[in-house]
Design a protein around this motif. Sequence first.
Motif, PDB file in Angstrom:
ATOM      1  N   LEU A  18      -5.876   5.286  48.695  1.00 18.61           N
ATOM      2  CA  LEU A  18      -4.827   4.344  48.299  1.00 18.61           C
ATOM      3  C   LEU A  18      -5.246   3.558  47.060  1.00 18.61           C
ATOM      4  N   CYS A  19      -6.455   3.014  47.091  1.00 23.73           N
ATOM      5  CA  CYS A  19      -6.943   2.218  45.961  1.00 23.73           C
ATOM      6  C   CYS A  19      -7.072   3.072  44.706  1.00 23.73           C
ATOM      7  N   LEU A  20      -7.578   4.283  44.862  1.00 13.37           N
ATOM      8  CA  LEU A  20      -7.779   5.165  43.716  1.00 13.37           C
ATOM      9  C   LEU A  20      -6.447   5.535  43.065  1.00 13.37           C
ATOM     10  N   ILE A  21      -5.473   5.903  43.882  1.00 13.08           N
ATOM     11  CA  ILE A  21      -4.155   6.266  43.350  1.00 13.08           C
ATOM     12  C   ILE A  21      -3.525   5.086  42.622  1.00 13.08           C
ATOM     13  N   TYR A  22      -3.634   3.908  43.220  1.00 14.48           N
ATOM     14  CA  TYR A  22      -3.025   2.717  42.603  1.00 14.48           C
ATOM     15  C   TYR A  22      -3.712   2.376  41.282  1.00 14.48           C
ATOM     16  N   LEU A  23      -5.039   2.410  41.274  1.00 16.40           N
ATOM     17  CA  LEU A  23      -5.776   2.051  40.060  1.00 16.40           C
ATOM     18  C   LEU A  23      -5.504   3.035  38.926  1.00 16.40           C
ATOM     19  N   ILE A  24      -5.368   4.310  39.257  1.00 16.27           N
ATOM     20  CA  ILE A  24      -5.064   5.309  38.233  1.00 16.27           C
ATOM     21  C   ILE A  24      -3.682   5.067  37.634  1.00 16.27           C
ATOM     22  N   ARG A  25      -2.735   4.715  38.479  1.00 14.28           N
ATOM     23  CA  ARG A  25      -1.353   4.554  38.011  1.00 14.28           C
ATOM     24  C   ARG A  25      -1.086   3.191  37.375  1.00 14.28           C
ATOM     25  N   HIS A  26      -1.706   2.133  37.923  1.00 17.24           N
ATOM     26  CA  HIS A  26      -1.338   0.788  37.483  1.00 17.24           C
ATOM     27  C   HIS A  26      -2.513  -0.058  36.994  1.00 17.24           C
ATOM     28  N   GLY A  27      -3.728   0.401  37.223  1.00 15.07           N
ATOM     29  CA  GLY A  27      -4.873  -0.389  36.819  1.00 15.07           C
ATOM     30  C   GLY A  27      -5.112  -1.556  37.768  1.00 15.07           C
ATOM     31  N   LEU A  28      -6.117  -2.356  37.446  1.00 17.70           N
ATOM     32  CA  LEU A  28      -6.474  -3.496  38.291  1.00 17.70           C
ATOM     33  C   LEU A  28      -5.637  -4.701  37.867  1.00 17.70           C
ATOM     34  N   ASP A  29      -4.510  -4.897  38.537  1.00 16.21           N
ATOM     35  CA  ASP A  29      -3.617  -5.995  38.191  1.00 16.21           C
ATOM     36  C   ASP A  29      -3.559  -7.014  39.325  1.00 16.21           C
ATOM     37  N   ARG A  30      -2.682  -7.993  39.179  1.00 12.42           N
ATOM     38  CA  ARG A  30      -2.579  -9.070  40.165  1.00 12.42           C
ATOM     39  C   ARG A  30      -2.068  -8.574  41.510  1.00 12.42           C
ATOM     40  N   SER A  31      -1.416  -7.439  41.518  1.00  9.50           N
ATOM     41  CA  SER A  31      -0.856  -6.916  42.760  1.00  9.50           C
ATOM     42  C   SER A  31      -1.888  -6.192  43.618  1.00  9.50           C
ATOM     43  N   PHE A  32      -3.037  -5.860  43.028  1.00  5.41           N
ATOM     44  CA  PHE A  32      -4.008  -5.035  43.744  1.00  5.41           C
ATOM     45  C   PHE A  32      -4.526  -5.732  45.001  1.00  5.41           C
ATOM     46  N   GLY A  33      -4.735  -7.036  44.921  1.00  8.00           N
ATOM     47  CA  GLY A  33      -5.220  -7.774  46.088  1.00  8.00           C
ATOM     48  C   GLY A  33      -4.248  -7.706  47.253  1.00  8.00           C
ATOM     49  N   TRP A  34      -2.949  -7.858  46.942  1.00 12.80           N
ATOM     50  CA  TRP A  34      -1.935  -7.757  47.992  1.00 12.80           C
ATOM     51  C   TRP A  34      -1.894  -6.350  48.575  1.00 12.80           C
ATOM     52  N   LEU A  35      -2.044  -5.358  47.702  1.00  8.58           N
ATOM     53  CA  LEU A  35      -2.067  -3.970  48.166  1.00  8.58           C
ATOM     54  C   LEU A  35      -3.226  -3.746  49.129  1.00  8.58           C
ATOM     55  N   LEU A  36      -4.390  -4.285  48.792  1.00  8.71           N
ATOM     56  CA  LEU A  36      -5.575  -4.105  49.625  1.00  8.71           C
ATOM     57  C   LEU A  36      -5.397  -4.784  50.981  1.00  8.71           C
ATOM     58  N   ILE A  37      -4.846  -5.994  50.975  1.00 11.80           N
ATOM     59  CA  ILE A  37      -4.590  -6.702  52.235  1.00 11.80           C
ATOM     60  C   ILE A  37      -3.631  -5.903  53.115  1.00 11.80           C
ATOM     61  N   PHE A  38      -2.568  -5.406  52.502  1.00 11.46           N
ATOM     62  CA  PHE A  38      -1.582  -4.620  53.239  1.00 11.46           C
ATOM     63  C   PHE A  38      -2.200  -3.324  53.760  1.00 11.46           C
ATOM     64  N   THR A 176       5.667   4.162  50.805  1.00 14.07           N
ATOM     65  CA  THR A 176       4.668   4.979  50.107  1.00 14.07           C
ATOM     66  C   THR A 176       3.263   4.571  50.525  1.00 14.07           C
ATOM     67  N   VAL A 177       3.027   3.265  50.610  1.00 12.69           N
ATOM     68  CA  VAL A 177       1.718   2.771  51.051  1.00 12.69           C
ATOM     69  C   VAL A 177       1.447   3.213  52.484  1.00 12.69           C
ATOM     70  N   VAL A 178       2.454   3.096  53.336  1.00  9.38           N
ATOM     71  CA  VAL A 178       2.314   3.516  54.737  1.00  9.38           C
ATOM     72  C   VAL A 178       1.919   4.989  54.817  1.00  9.38           C
ATOM     73  N   LEU A 179       2.601   5.827  54.059  1.00 14.01           N
ATOM     74  CA  LEU A 179       2.335   7.266  54.114  1.00 14.01           C
ATOM     75  C   LEU A 179       0.958   7.612  53.558  1.00 14.01           C
ATOM     76  N   ILE A 180       0.555   6.957  52.467  1.00 15.35           N
ATOM     77  CA  ILE A 180      -0.766   7.241  51.892  1.00 15.35           C
ATOM     78  C   ILE A 180      -1.866   6.878  52.882  1.00 15.35           C
ATOM     79  N   VAL A 181      -1.752   5.699  53.495  1.00 13.15           N
ATOM     80  CA  VAL A 181      -2.771   5.263  54.458  1.00 13.15           C
ATOM     81  C   VAL A 181      -2.776   6.176  55.683  1.00 13.15           C
ATOM     82  N   PHE A 182      -1.592   6.510  56.177  1.00 18.31           N
ATOM     83  CA  PHE A 182      -1.520   7.371  57.362  1.00 18.31           C
ATOM     84  C   PHE A 182      -2.087   8.758  57.083  1.00 18.31           C
ATOM     85  N   LEU A 183      -1.678   9.359  55.971  1.00 19.70           N
ATOM     86  CA  LEU A 183      -2.128  10.718  55.657  1.00 19.70           C
ATOM     87  C   LEU A 183      -3.620  10.758  55.344  1.00 19.70           C
ATOM     88  N   SER A 184      -4.137   9.700  54.725  1.00 21.14           N
ATOM     89  CA  SER A 184      -5.579   9.630  54.475  1.00 21.14           C
ATOM     90  C   SER A 184      -6.333   9.616  55.798  1.00 21.14           C
TER      91      SER A 184
END
Length: 201
Positions: A18-38, A176-184
């Motif tokens: 999840l983190c890798l896909i997000y960082l590749i697409r959007h980089g380390l932005d302000r939303s990353f922390g919320w993504l990690l918590i979720f 999308t986040v739900v599916l990535i975490v579940f499939l991982s």
Amino acid sequence: MDSLLFLGYEFLAVLAPLCLIYLIRHGLDRSFGWLLIFGIYLMMMFKVTGAGTLYDISMYGFQWRGEQVNFIPFEGEASLINNLLNVIMLMPFGFMAASFFQGKAKTTKVISSGFSLILLIELSQLLNNRRTDIDDVIMNGAGLIIGLIIWKTCSLINSRLSLFNIKSPIKFQVITVVLIVFLSRFFLLNDYGLAKIIYNF
């Protein structure tokens, strides 16, 4: 020490994609922390509910047994504690998903993504000999709605608090986040395999 090793392995297997896909697409932005918590919340939910994995199929096989599924609500003696925990478990999802979704039809999106998550968990439990119960679906759904109501209430009370009005929502759709975490978890997590390596059995 071993428990920390297993926890670290689960973090890598479930959250790293999840983190890798997000960082590749959007980089380390302000939303990353919320993504990690979720993502951590979803990971713990799948762990607590015992969502099935690919390796469960290899261990238990894939067999349909009628006693694994209950479609009759509140049949027999219902556990008050279990029902309460099922409600509490989905409340954060209702709250966070409502915070992340933007624009119109927020309520519909939260409910549809929440029930998709609930069904995903319940169906995956058939892979590891756990019981799929309509009571869990009802209680989880109630928690989802309560979480959504809490978010709406908090927003009405004070829409300016950043805790309740996220200015930088995650750039992935919630489902999308739900599916990535579940499939991982489904494809990469194999606790039994790690245990065989550590304990040499």
